[in-house]
Design an enzyme around this catalytic site. Structure first.
Site, short mmCIF file in Angstrom:
data_model
loop_
_atom_site.label_atom_id
_atom_site.label_comp_id
_atom_site.label_asym_id
_atom_site.label_seq_id
_atom_site.Cartn_x
_atom_site.Cartn_y
_atom_site.Cartn_z
N ARG A 80 -22.43 -30.01 -9.02
CA ARG A 80 -21.82 -30.63 -10.00
C ARG A 80 -23.56 -32.02 -10.44
NH1 ARG A 80 -18.89 -29.60 -9.32
NH2 ARG A 80 -16.65 -29.95 -8.13
N SER B 251 -13.53 -38.70 -9.06
CA SER B 251 -14.15 -38.59 -8.00
C SER B 251 -15.70 -39.49 -7.83
CB SER B 251 -14.53 -36.89 -7.37
OG SER B 251 -13.23 -36.01 -7.17
N GLU C 221 -21.35 -39.56 -7.90
CA GLU C 221 -21.39 -38.17 -8.67
C GLU C 221 -20.52 -39.57 -10.03
OE1 GLU C 221 -17.55 -35.31 -9.52
OE2 GLU C 221 -17.78 -35.83 -7.50
#
Length: 311
Positions: free
Chosen positions: A179, A228, A298
């Site tokens: 990520r 998320s 995130e």
């Protein structure tokens, strides 16, 4: 809240600008959470050349923030000072190339990339069906889902820097990790080239249908959410840590931890950006207290709090 109007001065500095400049433009409608304050200036470039022209002539002291489809984003209630760049129609092209490749603009939604690949009989990109957002964001955060990641399929990307200069970046230049990409923060992605492999359209579409069904069964995708919220710590699942900390269903104002998937925060109606961010921070505190693990956001958070709000 509103900011001083910079658009007249910017337009005077850039007589050949073809993109659109809007002062104090609301950003909440551009985000999936539907919260947040305005952009001091919202700039929508006409194309890559227009973007380079604008950045080369933008005073250095004016900050630049890039937003995409707003799916993984909290805009704070006080808004975003400086210029917010949002790519649109001039960056939405999709071209099928030889060797099972797709060249796409950075404003293309991930799902459209997956569909274009399927229509062309190009396998290996169906995982993008399960990722909310656009290609620019996928490049920036190495977006992935359903056993696929951007790093596995990217060949190269084009980007414009803060001085208006064009760069062509190879996969290796990105320094991809989970990520995350290591590309300089001032680069604005404009196009990307992806590598697929031969496949049958019917098989690819069936895979995309399976991904869609899995998302609908496990994620609150029909809510006002940002996807998320926290990254998975090494060897752990963020949702399990949140659940173990007793945070499923936890609420702050109009924000709530989803009952369906507790790594999702949702705007149940009337939430402020502060409600959502404060709820996320409370979840982080409880997880840290119970497990010793610090969850990392995130979701990207930009802008300033509303006057009088807690930073």
């Amino acid at each position: 809240m509103s900011f001083p109007d910079l658009t007249a001065d910017l337009a005077a500095r850039m007589p050949e600008l073809r993109g659109r400049l809007l002062a104090n433009q609301p950003l909440a409608p551009l985000t999936w959470f539907r919260v947040g304050g305005p952009a001091q200036v919202l700039y929508t470039p006409a194309d890559e050349d227009d973007l380079g022209y604008f950045l080369a002539r933008l005073p250095e002291e004016i900050p630049v923030t890039v937003v995409g489809l707003g799916s993984n984003l909290i805009v704070r209630d006080g808004g975003v000072a400086g210029v917010v760049v949002r790519l649109a129609r001039g960056f939405s092209d999709i071209e099928v190339e030889e060797g099972h490749r797709l060249r796409v603009g950075a404003a293309v939604p991930d799902v459209k990339l997956a569909r274009a690949a399927a229509d062309a009989g190009i396998a290996g990109l169906a995982f993008y069906r399960g990722i909310p957002g656009g290609i620019g964001g996928a490049l920036r955060m190495n977006a992935g889902a359903h056993h696929g990641e951007t790093k596995d399929r990217l060949i190269e990307a084009r980007a414009v820097d803060r001085q208006g200069r064009l760069h062509v970046l190879s996969n290796a230049d990105f320094g991809f990790s989970y990520r995350h990409s290591g590309v300089a923060a001032d680069l604005i992605f404009t196009r990307a080239l992806f590598q697929g492999e031969p496949g049958e359209t019917a098989d690819i579409l069936a895979e995309m249908d399976r991904i869609t069904a899995a998302r609908e069964a496990s994620q609150p995708i029909r809510e006002k959410t940002g996807g998320s919220t926290f990254k998975n710590p090494p060897g752990q699942k963020a949702w399990q840590l949140v659940d173990a900390a007793g945070c499923r269903g936890l609420a702050r104002g109009g924000a709530q931890v989803s009952q369906m998937h507790c790594n999702f925060l949702i705007n149940t109606g009337g939430a402020t950006a502060a409600d959502i961010e404060e709820l996320g921070e409370e979840v982080r505190r409880r997880v840290k207290s119970g497990s010793g693990i610090t969850l990392e956001w995130e979701i990207k958070r930009i802008g300033v709090p509303a006057p009088g709000a807690t930073p």
